[in-house]
Design a protein around this motif. Structure first.
Motif, mmCIF file in Angstrom:
data_model
loop_
_atom_site.group_PDB
_atom_site.id
_atom_site.type_symbol
_atom_site.label_atom_id
_atom_site.label_comp_id
_atom_site.label_asym_id
_atom_site.label_seq_id
_atom_site.Cartn_x
_atom_site.Cartn_y
_atom_site.Cartn_z
ATOM 1 N N VAL A 122 25.346 51.330 37.203
ATOM 2 C CA VAL A 122 26.464 50.365 36.926
ATOM 3 C C VAL A 122 25.844 49.270 36.073
ATOM 4 O O VAL A 122 24.716 48.870 36.050
ATOM 5 C CB VAL A 122 26.661 49.501 38.389
ATOM 6 C CG1 VAL A 122 27.934 48.566 38.226
ATOM 7 C CG2 VAL A 122 27.254 50.772 39.487
ATOM 8 N N ASN A 123 26.918 48.711 35.181
ATOM 9 C CA ASN A 123 26.570 47.937 34.185
ATOM 10 C C ASN A 123 26.325 46.475 34.856
ATOM 11 O O ASN A 123 26.540 45.960 36.012
ATOM 12 C CB ASN A 123 27.817 47.518 33.262
ATOM 13 C CG ASN A 123 28.323 48.644 32.409
ATOM 14 O OD1 ASN A 123 27.467 49.561 32.277
ATOM 15 N ND2 ASN A 123 29.483 48.704 32.101
ATOM 16 N N GLY A 124 25.184 45.767 34.075
ATOM 17 C CA GLY A 124 24.700 44.624 34.784
ATOM 18 C C GLY A 124 25.657 43.259 34.540
ATOM 19 O O GLY A 124 26.463 43.610 33.706
ATOM 20 N N ALA A 125 25.355 42.262 35.227
ATOM 21 C CA ALA A 125 26.238 41.076 35.031
ATOM 22 C C ALA A 125 25.813 40.764 33.634
ATOM 23 O O ALA A 125 24.991 40.791 33.155
ATOM 24 C CB ALA A 125 25.775 40.068 36.103
ATOM 25 N N CYS A 126 26.930 39.963 33.024
ATOM 26 C CA CYS A 126 26.799 39.447 31.805
ATOM 27 C C CYS A 126 25.966 38.164 31.739
ATOM 28 O O CYS A 126 25.932 37.243 32.924
ATOM 29 C CB CYS A 126 28.217 38.775 31.286
ATOM 30 S SG CYS A 126 29.254 40.091 31.015
ATOM 31 N N GLY A 127 24.916 37.796 30.583
ATOM 32 C CA GLY A 127 24.236 36.546 30.632
ATOM 33 C C GLY A 127 24.969 35.351 30.326
ATOM 34 O O GLY A 127 26.238 35.594 30.032
#
Length: 321
Positions: A93-98
């Motif tokens: 799963v794509n990580g959260a945006c910085g």
């Protein structure tokens, strides 16, 4: 949970299939011809001799006893066939945006651009409204006294008397024909000081210097009344102090009779005059010189009623000296 285990069962089945394939390959390897095996041993570094297939002879026995075959590598030491690559895993799963980084510093000011071409001149605007009238200024200080003017002009009886007194410039002068304290008051007249070298003429103008004559057939039916700039009493006073008077009169006609009583003028005392300047009737362009009958008070013309008949008159001012 049954659904969650399906990928594990699939992987297990694939492993079993791989093992079966390896076993099959091992059987194929053992069923190769003897010569092919020997060729494989030679590749491993062993020295071998081949023999013919059939009954052994004594020499064959001796030869075998004298030279024994070296032992080859055990079956377990043979290299296995590379396994089938595993199935790629499921992408994570794509990580959260910085978080947004800080704002960068403002760049340096760029160079000034090239100067643009001047635009076209606009149309002139409407005139502005008139400004308010300014307040009346203060009265200035009195001026300095001027220089004394030339010698004042004496009050004489006529223009001719003024010229003889040394005033030779034509213009307006004041005269007193009957003298100081007698009769009429002094009045202004126009003095002609240049048309004659020695004589100055008192000139009296009028309102009928020239005009056209057309459309009047009967004798004297076209009437021109003449009005002078001075009153009758002033004209008579000038005539009384003059030795002569003159007045230029001219009538030019086309298709019209000059004689026969068609054209004439009325004297200052109301008498019809058919002689133009004391010359025989029929003479045109004459100068009237009879002082007693001048000035001309009226002009009368006729014989201009038919097609092609017309005339033009000219009447000069009264001049006395």
């Amino acid at each position: 949970m049954v659904g969650a285990c399906k990928p594990i069962e699939t992987k297990f089945s694939a492993a079993v299939c791989v093992g079966i394939v390896l076993m099959c390959l091992s059987q194929v390897s053992t069923s190769l011809k003897p010569d092919d095996k020997l060729d494989g041993l030679q590749k491993l570094g062993h020295t071998l001799r081949k023999r013919s297939v059939g009954s052994e002879t004594a020499s064959d026995t001796e030869e075998r006893s004298a030279t024994s075959c070296p032992r080859g590598p055990t079956a377990g030491a043979l290299a296995g066939v590379p396994g089938v690559p595993g199935v790629p895993g499921v992408p994570g799963v794509n990580g959260a945006c910085g978080e947004t980084g800080p704002t960068g510093a403002t760049g340096a000011k760029g160079d000034m651009g090239v100067e643009g071409v001047p635009g076209q001149k606009g149309e002139a605007g409407l005139p502005g409204l008139d400004g308010l009238k300014g307040a009346k200024g203060e009265v200035g200080p009195p001026g300095e006294n001027g220089d004394s003017g030339p010698t004042s002009i004496p009050l004489l009886a006529s223009c001719d008397a003024l010229k003889k007194a040394g005033f030779g410039v034509s213009g307006t002068y004041r005269i007193d024909p009957d003298g100081a304290g007698n009769g009429s008051e002094p009045f202004s007249v126009v003095c002609d000081m240049t048309s004659d070298l020695t004589v100055g003429y008192t000139t009296i103008h009028h309102d009928k210097e020239d005009g056209d004559v057309k459309g009047f057939e009967d004798r004297g039916s076209f009437i021109v009344n003449v009005t002078y700039d001075l009153g009758r009493g002033q004209v008579e006073a000038i005539k009384a102090v003059s030795s002569s008077c003159r007045q230029f009169i001219k009538y030019a006609c086309i298709g019209s009779l000059f004689d026969g009583g068609y054209q004439y003028w009325i004297s200052y005392d109301g008498q019809p005059m058919v002689n133009w300047g004391g010359v025989p009737t029929g003479t045109t362009g004459c100068a009237c010189g009879v002082t007693a009958t001048l000035p001309v008070s009226q002009l009368r013309f006729g014989d201009t009623g038919e097609t092609g008949e017309k005339g033009v008159y000219t009447l000069g001012p009264l001049q006395c000296a």
